[in-house]
Design an enzyme around this catalytic site. Structure first.
Site, PDB file in Angstrom:
ATOM      1  N   GLU A  52       0.844  -1.194   0.000  1.00  0.00           N
ATOM      2  CA  GLU A  52       0.000   0.000   0.000  1.00  0.00           C
ATOM      3  C   GLU A  52       0.886   1.253   0.000  1.00  0.00           C
ATOM      4  O   GLU A  52       1.857   1.340   0.762  1.00  0.00           O
ATOM      5  CB  GLU A  52      -0.898   0.022   1.237  1.00  0.00           C
ATOM      6  CG  GLU A  52      -1.795   1.258   1.271  1.00  0.00           C
ATOM      7  CD  GLU A  52      -2.593   1.388   2.559  1.00  0.00           C
ATOM      8  OE1 GLU A  52      -3.557   0.635   2.727  1.00  0.00           O
ATOM      9  OE2 GLU A  52      -2.239   2.249   3.389  1.00  0.00           O
ATOM     10  N   GLN A 111      -7.065  -4.565   9.083  1.00  0.00           N
ATOM     11  CA  GLN A 111      -6.380  -3.505   9.817  1.00  0.00           C
ATOM     12  C   GLN A 111      -5.108  -4.124  10.383  1.00  0.00           C
ATOM     13  O   GLN A 111      -5.032  -5.338  10.563  1.00  0.00           O
ATOM     14  CB  GLN A 111      -7.317  -3.036  10.946  1.00  0.00           C
ATOM     15  CG  GLN A 111      -6.770  -1.935  11.797  1.00  0.00           C
ATOM     16  CD  GLN A 111      -6.523  -0.683  10.974  1.00  0.00           C
ATOM     17  OE1 GLN A 111      -5.495  -0.600  10.310  1.00  0.00           O
ATOM     18  NE2 GLN A 111      -7.437   0.261  10.987  1.00  0.00           N
ATOM     19  N   HIS A 157      -7.958   2.941  -3.848  1.00  0.00           N
ATOM     20  CA  HIS A 157      -8.906   3.024  -2.730  1.00  0.00           C
ATOM     21  C   HIS A 157      -9.989   4.034  -3.108  1.00  0.00           C
ATOM     22  O   HIS A 157      -9.714   5.039  -3.771  1.00  0.00           O
ATOM     23  CB  HIS A 157      -8.201   3.492  -1.460  1.00  0.00           C
ATOM     24  CG  HIS A 157      -7.209   2.508  -0.912  1.00  0.00           C
ATOM     25  ND1 HIS A 157      -7.013   2.327   0.435  1.00  0.00           N
ATOM     26  CD2 HIS A 157      -6.360   1.646  -1.529  1.00  0.00           C
ATOM     27  CE1 HIS A 157      -6.087   1.397   0.632  1.00  0.00           C
ATOM     28  NE2 HIS A 157      -5.665   0.975  -0.552  1.00  0.00           N
ATOM     29  N   ARG A 188       7.867   3.728   2.064  1.00  0.00           N
ATOM     30  CA  ARG A 188       9.273   3.498   2.414  1.00  0.00           C
ATOM     31  C   ARG A 188       9.700   2.163   1.833  1.00  0.00           C
ATOM     32  O   ARG A 188       9.369   1.113   2.373  1.00  0.00           O
ATOM     33  CB  ARG A 188       9.448   3.410   3.927  1.00  0.00           C
ATOM     34  CG  ARG A 188       9.165   4.679   4.679  1.00  0.00           C
ATOM     35  CD  ARG A 188       9.001   4.299   6.148  1.00  0.00           C
ATOM     36  NE  ARG A 188       8.480   5.413   6.914  1.00  0.00           N
ATOM     37  CZ  ARG A 188       9.237   6.221   7.645  1.00  0.00           C
ATOM     38  NH1 ARG A 188      10.523   6.037   7.706  1.00  0.00           N
ATOM     39  NH2 ARG A 188       8.693   7.201   8.316  1.00  0.00           N
ATOM     40  N   ALA A 199      -8.549  11.005   3.864  1.00  0.00           N
ATOM     41  CA  ALA A 199      -9.779  11.179   4.643  1.00  0.00           C
ATOM     42  C   ALA A 199     -10.671  12.219   3.981  1.00  0.00           C
ATOM     43  O   ALA A 199     -10.209  13.282   3.565  1.00  0.00           O
ATOM     44  CB  ALA A 199      -9.433  11.604   6.061  1.00  0.00           C
ATOM     45  N   GLY A 220     -14.813   4.803   4.573  1.00  0.00           N
ATOM     46  CA  GLY A 220     -13.859   5.890   4.728  1.00  0.00           C
ATOM     47  C   GLY A 220     -14.001   6.618   6.046  1.00  0.00           C
ATOM     48  O   GLY A 220     -14.955   6.419   6.802  1.00  0.00           O
ATOM     49  N   ASP A 221     -12.971   7.412   6.309  1.00  0.00           N
ATOM     50  CA  ASP A 221     -12.983   8.268   7.497  1.00  0.00           C
ATOM     51  C   ASP A 221     -13.408   9.667   7.098  1.00  0.00           C
ATOM     52  O   ASP A 221     -13.114  10.121   5.994  1.00  0.00           O
ATOM     53  CB  ASP A 221     -11.582   8.309   8.127  1.00  0.00           C
ATOM     54  CG  ASP A 221     -11.293   7.045   8.910  1.00  0.00           C
ATOM     55  OD1 ASP A 221     -12.207   6.573   9.602  1.00  0.00           O
ATOM     56  OD2 ASP A 221     -10.166   6.535   8.816  1.00  0.00           O
TER      57      ASP A 221
HETATM   58  P1  FAD Z   1     -17.593  -0.076   6.976  1.00  0.00           P
HETATM   59  O1  FAD Z   1     -17.082  -1.466   6.820  1.00  0.00           O
HETATM   60  O2  FAD Z   1     -18.631   0.368   6.064  1.00  0.00           O
HETATM   61  O3  FAD Z   1     -17.975   0.218   8.444  1.00  0.00           O
HETATM   62  C1  FAD Z   1     -17.028   0.272   9.509  1.00  0.00           C
HETATM   63  C2  FAD Z   1     -17.482  -0.571  10.681  1.00  0.00           C
HETATM   64  O4  FAD Z   1     -18.656  -0.022  11.221  1.00  0.00           O
HETATM   65  C3  FAD Z   1     -17.791  -2.020  10.341  1.00  0.00           C
HETATM   66  O5  FAD Z   1     -16.631  -2.831  10.396  1.00  0.00           O
HETATM   67  C4  FAD Z   1     -18.796  -2.352  11.419  1.00  0.00           C
HETATM   68  O6  FAD Z   1     -18.115  -2.646  12.619  1.00  0.00           O
HETATM   69  C5  FAD Z   1     -19.533  -1.043  11.625  1.00  0.00           C
HETATM   70  N1  FAD Z   1     -20.731  -0.942  10.788  1.00  0.00           N
HETATM   71  C6  FAD Z   1     -20.973   0.002   9.858  1.00  0.00           C
HETATM   72  N2  FAD Z   1     -22.191  -0.178   9.323  1.00  0.00           N
HETATM   73  C7  FAD Z   1     -22.735  -1.272   9.912  1.00  0.00           C
HETATM   74  C8  FAD Z   1     -23.961  -1.952   9.789  1.00  0.00           C
HETATM   75  N3  FAD Z   1     -24.904  -1.570   8.953  1.00  0.00           N
HETATM   76  N4  FAD Z   1     -24.147  -3.056  10.561  1.00  0.00           N
HETATM   77  C9  FAD Z   1     -23.211  -3.461  11.435  1.00  0.00           C
HETATM   78  N5  FAD Z   1     -22.026  -2.839  11.598  1.00  0.00           N
HETATM   79  C10 FAD Z   1     -21.782  -1.760  10.856  1.00  0.00           C
HETATM   80  N6  FAD Z   1      -9.620   5.301   5.057  1.00  0.00           N
HETATM   81  C11 FAD Z   1      -9.571   6.301   4.140  1.00  0.00           C
HETATM   82  O7  FAD Z   1     -10.136   7.383   4.368  1.00  0.00           O
HETATM   83  N7  FAD Z   1      -8.899   6.124   2.959  1.00  0.00           N
HETATM   84  C12 FAD Z   1      -8.287   4.966   2.637  1.00  0.00           C
HETATM   85  O8  FAD Z   1      -7.688   4.854   1.573  1.00  0.00           O
HETATM   86  C13 FAD Z   1      -8.348   3.883   3.580  1.00  0.00           C
HETATM   87  N8  FAD Z   1      -7.804   2.661   3.301  1.00  0.00           N
HETATM   88  C14 FAD Z   1      -7.965   1.613   4.188  1.00  0.00           C
HETATM   89  C15 FAD Z   1      -7.476   0.329   3.862  1.00  0.00           C
HETATM   90  C16 FAD Z   1      -7.602  -0.741   4.743  1.00  0.00           C
HETATM   91  C17 FAD Z   1      -7.110  -2.103   4.354  1.00  0.00           C
HETATM   92  C18 FAD Z   1      -8.228  -0.533   6.013  1.00  0.00           C
HETATM   93  C19 FAD Z   1      -8.333  -1.661   7.007  1.00  0.00           C
HETATM   94  C20 FAD Z   1      -8.719   0.722   6.347  1.00  0.00           C
HETATM   95  C21 FAD Z   1      -8.604   1.801   5.451  1.00  0.00           C
HETATM   96  N9  FAD Z   1      -9.116   3.071   5.729  1.00  0.00           N
HETATM   97  C22 FAD Z   1      -9.038   4.104   4.805  1.00  0.00           C
HETATM   98  C23 FAD Z   1      -9.781   3.323   7.028  1.00  0.00           C
HETATM   99  C24 FAD Z   1     -11.299   3.148   6.905  1.00  0.00           C
HETATM  100  O9  FAD Z   1     -11.811   4.114   6.017  1.00  0.00           O
HETATM  101  C25 FAD Z   1     -11.879   3.367   8.285  1.00  0.00           C
HETATM  102  O10 FAD Z   1     -11.587   2.305   9.132  1.00  0.00           O
HETATM  103  C26 FAD Z   1     -13.377   3.669   8.273  1.00  0.00           C
HETATM  104  O11 FAD Z   1     -13.714   4.171   9.571  1.00  0.00           O
HETATM  105  C27 FAD Z   1     -14.259   2.472   7.976  1.00  0.00           C
HETATM  106  O12 FAD Z   1     -14.260   2.122   6.644  1.00  0.00           O
HETATM  107  P2  FAD Z   1     -14.862   0.682   6.221  1.00  0.00           P
HETATM  108  O13 FAD Z   1     -14.902   0.565   4.772  1.00  0.00           O
HETATM  109  O14 FAD Z   1     -14.209  -0.373   6.985  1.00  0.00           O
HETATM  110  O15 FAD Z   1     -16.339   0.930   6.776  1.00  0.00           O
END
Ligand code: FAD
Length: 303
Positions: free
Chosen positions: A20, A187, A80, A283, A54, A111-112
């Site tokens: 990544e 994660q 992403h 890196r 973000a 996303g965040d």
């Molecule tokens: P979701 O999977 O949609 O929801 C997050 C969590 O909320 C779920 O795991 C679950 O626990 C809960 N949840 C949400 N909705 C429901 C529902 N209806 N029912 C039950 N539980 C629910 N962030 C960025 O901004 N840009 C990036 O490029 C980026 N890349 C990433 C790559 C990886 C491999 C990982 C692990 C994270 C990355 N992130 C990135 C961070 C990620 O955007 C954050 O963790 C964000 O808060 C959640 O995104 P998600 O797609 O996991 O969300």
């Protein structure tokens, strides 16, 4: 035979890796990114992914970076894509632009928020609700005749801060799979059992897609503590002990980071894990040395 010797002798069984990167925000960082891409290419990664800042803050830079990887390198780029601060049409438009630029793999995320990790996610009034909604939206969208993106998604071996419990969390990951996800990337975590127990839960909950461990390569322990705090990832005491007193010694921290990552991968390999996704932070040296410790050699040298 110790694990290091085993890795060196078992080059043919070396793992599959992916890397990544984040999109650069200055000329200096741009040079560093392309140097990293060039140095890591010979490791023949399955794919290389580029994050989306973000709140979609790096949209243009992410697009430029993945398009250049698709057009100028032999690598398979994954872009992403998040739901944050954009309408459905805008997000699908970005997906379409990725496809036109030759990108065939997306890492699909809720996303965040623009304020960053830890802030509460607010669905845009005209936007996608969460990652499941976005996956389904992309699968239904007519991107181009016969177009089908490969899709990876995020998962959380220690649960996401928004999670309300394991059952709901695993059901949500299964919903990502049912909506059309092909692979989940975790994660970061530091104890093999954290991943293995999560894998067991996911399989018991009907998640059959590959779940690739995400391995963090962050030698700045202060920075790692900050990120881990925000995403509620546990940093074991032995990790604190290893980095203790290295605040002014970046070289030692880098050596510790590569060894910790390689040891974690070795322990997972012993349990049958064959694919690893490295958070490189752009890196190359750290990712390269970790790959070397896993017995992976540049493609030209393995023949
Ligand atoms: P979701 O999977 O949609 O929801 C997050 C969590 O909320 C779920 O795991 C679950 O626990 C809960 N949840 C949400 N909705 C429901 C529902 N209806 N029912 C039950 N539980 C629910 N962030 C960025 O901004 N840009 C990036 O490029 C980026 N890349 C990433 C790559 C990886 C491999 C990982 C692990 C994270 C990355 N992130 C990135 C961070 C990620 O955007 C954050 O963790 C964000 O808060 C959640 O995104 P998600 O797609 O996991 O969300």
């Amino acid at each position: 035979m110790n694990t290091l010797a085993a890795a060196v002798q078992q080059t043919s069984d070396a793992p599959n890796v992916s890397f990544e990167f984040f999109p650069p925000s200055s000329d200096k960082m741009e040079a560093k990114l392309w140097e990293s891409v060039a140095r890591l290419s010979p490791m023949a990664p399955n794919f290389v992914s580029v994050t989306y800042g973000a709140g979609g803050s790096t949209r243009d830079r992410t697009q430029r970076t993945v398009a250049k990887i698709a057009q100028d390198t032999p690598l398979n780029p994954a872009a992403h894509l998040t739901c944050v601060s954009a309408t459905k049409d805008e997000v699908l438009g970005v997906a379409k632009d990725f496809w036109s630029a030759g990108v065939r793999h997306l890492v699909v995320l809720r996303g965040d928020p623009t304020e960053g990790m830890g802030a509460t996610f607010q669905q845009h009034p005209g936007g996608f609700r969460d990652s499941v909604d976005l996956i389904a939206g992309i699968r239904e969208f007519d991107i181009a005749p016969g177009a089908r993106f490969e899709m990876s998604v995020a998962c959380y071996p220690e649960r996401h801060p928004d999670s309300r419990g394991w059952d709901e969390d695993i059901a949500f990951l299964k919903a990502k799979q049912d909506a059309g996800a092909d692979r989940a990337i975790t994660q970061f975590f530091f104890e093999p059992d954290t991943y293995l127990e999560f894998l067991e839960r996911a399989r018991a909950g009907g998640v059959t897609m590959p779940i690739v461990p995400g391995i963090m390569l962050q030698p700045n322990f202060k920075g790692l503590k900050r990120i881990a705090g925000l995403c509620q990832a546990h940093l074991p005491q032995w990790l604190h002990d290893l980095y203790e007193g290295t605040e002014d010694d970046p070289q030692t921290r880098e050596l510790i980071t590569a060894n910790v990552a390689a040891e974690l991968c070795h322990k997972l390999s012993e349990q049958g894990v064959s694919d690893f996704h490295f958070y490189t932070l752009n890196r190359a040296s750290l990712a390269l040395s970790t790959c070397r410790l896993l017995g992976l050699k540049p493609k030209a040298q393995t023949a």
